[in-house]
Design a protein around this motif. Structure first.
Motif, PDB file in Angstrom:
ATOM      1  N   VAL A  60       0.864  -1.181   0.000  1.00  0.00           N
ATOM      2  CA  VAL A  60       0.000   0.000   0.000  1.00  0.00           C
ATOM      3  C   VAL A  60       0.897   1.227   0.000  1.00  0.00           C
ATOM      4  CG1 VAL A  60      -1.863  -1.192   1.205  1.00  0.00           C
ATOM      5  CG2 VAL A  60      -0.154   0.070   2.530  1.00  0.00           C
ATOM      6  N   PRO A  61       0.385   2.373  -0.449  1.00  0.00           N
ATOM      7  CA  PRO A  61       1.229   3.571  -0.499  1.00  0.00           C
ATOM      8  C   PRO A  61       1.801   3.941   0.870  1.00  0.00           C
ATOM      9  CG  PRO A  61      -0.766   3.897  -1.784  1.00  0.00           C
ATOM     10  CD  PRO A  61      -0.952   2.608  -1.052  1.00  0.00           C
ATOM     11  N   VAL A  62       3.051   4.363   0.855  1.00  0.00           N
ATOM     12  CA  VAL A  62       3.706   4.781   2.085  1.00  0.00           C
ATOM     13  C   VAL A  62       3.138   6.116   2.546  1.00  0.00           C
ATOM     14  CG1 VAL A  62       5.925   5.408   3.108  1.00  0.00           C
ATOM     15  CG2 VAL A  62       5.798   3.570   1.437  1.00  0.00           C
ATOM     16  N   GLU A  63       3.010   6.260   3.862  1.00  0.00           N
ATOM     17  CA  GLU A  63       2.542   7.492   4.480  1.00  0.00           C
ATOM     18  C   GLU A  63       3.551   7.928   5.535  1.00  0.00           C
ATOM     19  OE1 GLU A  63      -1.208   6.458   6.103  1.00  0.00           O
ATOM     20  OE2 GLU A  63      -2.230   6.356   4.160  1.00  0.00           O
ATOM     21  N   PRO A  64       3.460   9.172   6.030  1.00  0.00           N
ATOM     22  CA  PRO A  64       4.358   9.576   7.116  1.00  0.00           C
ATOM     23  C   PRO A  64       4.249   8.689   8.353  1.00  0.00           C
ATOM     24  CG  PRO A  64       3.375  11.509   6.118  1.00  0.00           C
ATOM     25  CD  PRO A  64       2.672  10.322   5.512  1.00  0.00           C
ATOM     26  N   SER A  65       3.099   8.022   8.519  1.00  0.00           N
ATOM     27  CA  SER A  65       2.881   7.158   9.682  1.00  0.00           C
ATOM     28  C   SER A  65       3.301   5.710   9.453  1.00  0.00           C
ATOM     29  CB  SER A  65       1.398   7.185  10.073  1.00  0.00           C
ATOM     30  OG  SER A  65       0.594   6.734   8.984  1.00  0.00           O
ATOM     31  N   THR A  66       3.773   5.363   8.262  1.00  0.00           N
ATOM     32  CA  THR A  66       4.182   3.989   7.971  1.00  0.00           C
ATOM     33  C   THR A  66       5.410   3.618   8.800  1.00  0.00           C
ATOM     34  OG1 THR A  66       3.303   4.089   5.720  1.00  0.00           O
ATOM     35  CG2 THR A  66       5.000   2.432   6.163  1.00  0.00           C
ATOM     36  N   ARG A  67       5.359   2.433   9.383  1.00  0.00           N
ATOM     37  CA  ARG A  67       6.444   1.981  10.253  1.00  0.00           C
ATOM     38  C   ARG A  67       7.546   1.265   9.481  1.00  0.00           C
ATOM     39  NH1 ARG A  67       5.090  -0.161  15.784  1.00  0.00           N
ATOM     40  NH2 ARG A  67       5.698  -2.183  14.942  1.00  0.00           N
ATOM     41  N   PHE A  68       8.785   1.538   9.902  1.00  0.00           N
ATOM     42  CA  PHE A  68       9.984   0.874   9.408  1.00  0.00           C
ATOM     43  C   PHE A  68      10.723   0.295  10.617  1.00  0.00           C
ATOM     44  CE2 PHE A  68       8.923   3.904   6.208  1.00  0.00           C
ATOM     45  CZ  PHE A  68       9.523   3.551   5.001  1.00  0.00           C
ATOM     46  N   GLU A  69      11.497  -0.750  10.408  1.00  0.00           N
ATOM     47  CA  GLU A  69      12.437  -1.193  11.425  1.00  0.00           C
ATOM     48  C   GLU A  69      13.557  -0.160  11.499  1.00  0.00           C
ATOM     49  OE1 GLU A  69      11.782  -5.941  10.352  1.00  0.00           O
ATOM     50  OE2 GLU A  69      13.603  -4.890   9.709  1.00  0.00           O
ATOM     51  N   VAL A  70      13.889   0.302  12.698  1.00  0.00           N
ATOM     52  CA  VAL A  70      14.899   1.361  12.800  1.00  0.00           C
ATOM     53  C   VAL A  70      16.221   0.857  13.375  1.00  0.00           C
ATOM     54  CG1 VAL A  70      13.122   3.123  12.985  1.00  0.00           C
ATOM     55  CG2 VAL A  70      14.168   2.214  15.080  1.00  0.00           C
ATOM     56  N   GLY A  71      16.331  -0.435  13.676  1.00  0.00           N
ATOM     57  CA  GLY A  71      17.605  -1.006  14.089  1.00  0.00           C
ATOM     58  C   GLY A  71      18.227  -0.257  15.248  1.00  0.00           C
ATOM     59  N   SER A  72      19.457   0.195  15.060  1.00  0.00           N
ATOM     60  CA  SER A  72      20.216   0.810  16.152  1.00  0.00           C
ATOM     61  C   SER A  72      19.697   2.180  16.585  1.00  0.00           C
ATOM     62  CB  SER A  72      21.696   0.917  15.767  1.00  0.00           C
ATOM     63  OG  SER A  72      22.307  -0.350  15.860  1.00  0.00           O
ATOM     64  N   LEU A  73      18.772   2.765  15.853  1.00  0.00           N
ATOM     65  CA  LEU A  73      18.101   3.956  16.387  1.00  0.00           C
ATOM     66  C   LEU A  73      17.337   3.617  17.659  1.00  0.00           C
ATOM     67  CD1 LEU A  73      16.687   6.028  13.384  1.00  0.00           C
ATOM     68  CD2 LEU A  73      18.246   6.802  15.161  1.00  0.00           C
ATOM     69  N   SER A  74      17.049   2.330  17.868  1.00  0.00           N
ATOM     70  CA  SER A  74      16.435   1.891  19.129  1.00  0.00           C
ATOM     71  C   SER A  74      17.283   2.340  20.316  1.00  0.00           C
ATOM     72  CB  SER A  74      16.300   0.366  19.161  1.00  0.00           C
ATOM     73  OG  SER A  74      15.584  -0.121  18.059  1.00  0.00           O
ATOM     74  N   LYS A  75      18.593   2.391  20.136  1.00  0.00           N
ATOM     75  CA  LYS A  75      19.493   2.763  21.231  1.00  0.00           C
ATOM     76  C   LYS A  75      19.210   4.172  21.727  1.00  0.00           C
ATOM     77  CE  LYS A  75      23.311  -0.219  19.671  1.00  0.00           C
ATOM     78  NZ  LYS A  75      22.625  -0.880  18.545  1.00  0.00           N
ATOM     79  N   THR A  76      18.781   5.073  20.843  1.00  0.00           N
ATOM     80  CA  THR A  76      18.484   6.427  21.285  1.00  0.00           C
ATOM     81  C   THR A  76      17.246   6.447  22.180  1.00  0.00           C
ATOM     82  OG1 THR A  76      17.128   6.996  19.332  1.00  0.00           O
ATOM     83  CG2 THR A  76      19.505   7.355  19.169  1.00  0.00           C
ATOM     84  N   PHE A  77      16.305   5.546  21.945  1.00  0.00           N
ATOM     85  CA  PHE A  77      15.140   5.425  22.829  1.00  0.00           C
ATOM     86  C   PHE A  77      15.565   4.874  24.183  1.00  0.00           C
ATOM     87  CE2 PHE A  77      13.062   5.645  18.718  1.00  0.00           C
ATOM     88  CZ  PHE A  77      11.917   6.390  18.973  1.00  0.00           C
TER      89      PHE A  77
END
Length: 386
Positions: A60-77
């Motif tokens: 389906v078309p991508v939207e600003p709310s579409t989720r991606f795996e963010v990998g090591s950006l998890s570390k910032t959380f």
């Protein structure tokens, strides 16, 4: 998928300086991706540019709310969670990690204890990965190498780990270390699972509707299929080290986090549809009770405070965030992430009141200069008057 010549979807009022061809340029820097999502915040204005669909077939078309795996950006959380718990008094930055791990956990010592700050600044002396992880996941290396390595495996591996350096003396990037930090923070909060603790302390208060540390999207949400070497990849699974790589998020939510880090006292939370902004929310807000409570406000400031200077450079480290000092004396905070199927990048500059998010559903690699292209874009923006 959107036809190759079709324009990218964009929010109205595109900030000056952001090229409209940017999604196409980023898509070309992410070979194999079917989707790219870009978010820009600049001096009070936010816009999104998205291109493609969530999968090559039946997407389906991508939207600003579409989720991606963010990998090591998890570390910032995880870093933000550390700062929030420190502001509450549940942990101290310099607590020994062993204090908050299960009783009986053997933590290696080399001259001094490993502290929570050591884990959050990659100075613990721990190796990049727990001993035995690659051997146990050899069959899953091309797709999901962490999937069979549990929390119990991590703690057992810790007991037989030899530190590469005395804690606090050397920067050595470590998934092991930040993943262990996540377990320590959960222990300090009474043993809550990481995904529940993160949601309660960070995600819900900031109104991050698309973000979680679980694989499934929220009801009605969309999520990309990841691709690596031209093939679809299964959802990324990292049960033993969720604090290092389990988060999924959207361009919309990541931009909200970046804005909050730029101006902790004026964090704005997008509405559920992503059409507008609900307003500036303070403690006791009717829309989000307790949002930007004193501990969370303190945490947003604390997480960006420089902790150390990298040897032989002018670059610095905050809690997980990298800081590149620029010629004008400002700092550009940045971090990237990658899984076997997605690539993610966030950068922000408090002085320039600017942030950029870039997401693609393909694995990082030598032939995929996606992160570098995104970094160059935000660097160019900082040189362009708003």
């Amino acid at each position: 998928m959107t036809p190759p010549g079709a324009p990218a979807a964009a929010a109205p009022g595109l900030p000056e300086g952001l090229p409209r061809e940017l999604p196409e340029a980023l898509l070309s820097a992410a070979p194999g991706a079917s989707a790219v999502a870009v978010g820009l915040y600049r001096r009070g204005q936010r816009s999104f540019l998205v291109r493609g669909s969530t999968a090559r077939e039946d997407g389906v078309p991508v939207e600003p709310s579409t989720r991606f795996e963010v990998g090591s950006l998890s570390k910032t959380f995880t870093a933000l969670l550390l700062a929030e718990q420190a502001a509450r008094g549940e942990v101290g930055h310099h607590d020994p990690a062993a204090r908050h791990l299960p009783a009986g956990t053997r933590v290696p010592v080399r001259g001094t204890d490993i502290t929570l700050t050591h884990l959050a600044t990659h100075t613990s002396g721990l190796p990049r990965l727990p001993p035995g992880l690659l051997r146990s996941g050899i069959r899953r290396l091309p797709t999901n190498p962490y999937a069979g390595f549990t929390r119990a495996d991590v703690l057992r591996a810790l007991a037989r780990t030899r530190l590469r350096a005395r804690p606090g003396t050397r920067v050595r990037y470590s998934n092991f270390g930040v993943g262990l930090l996540g377990h320590a923070l959960c222990g300090a909060a009474g043993g809550l699972p990481y995904e529940h603790l993160l949601a309660a302390r960070v995600l819900r208060p900031l109104g991050l509707h698309d973000t979680s540390a679980i694989a499934d999207p929220p009801h009605g949400g969309t999520q990309v299929t990841g691709y690596g070497h031209g093939r679809p990849r299964p959802p990324f699974d990292i049960p033993g080290l969720p604090g290092a790589g389990a988060v999924r998020s959207s361009a919309r939510d990541l931009l909200t986090v970046a804005e909050a880090l730029i101006s902790p006292g004026n964090a704005e939370v997008t509405d559920v549809t992503g059409v507008g902004v609900t307003g500036i929310l303070g403690p006791g807000s009717a829309a989000f009770p307790g949002v930007l409570s004193a501990p969370l406000r303190t945490a947003l400031e604390d997480v960006t405070r420089p902790r150390l200077v990298l040897p032989r450079t002018t670059s610095q480290l905050a809690l997980v965030w990298n800081i590149r000092l620029r010629a004008d004396g400002s700092g550009l905070y940045h971090h990237s992430g990658g899984t076997r199927g997605c690539t993610a990048f966030v950068a922000f500059s408090p002085r320039h009141d600017t942030a950029l998010v870039a997401l693609a559903n393909c694995a990082p690699g030598l032939r995929a200069p996606f992160v570098q292209r995104a970094y160059d874009t935000v660097s160019d923006l900082l040189r362009t008057p708003a």
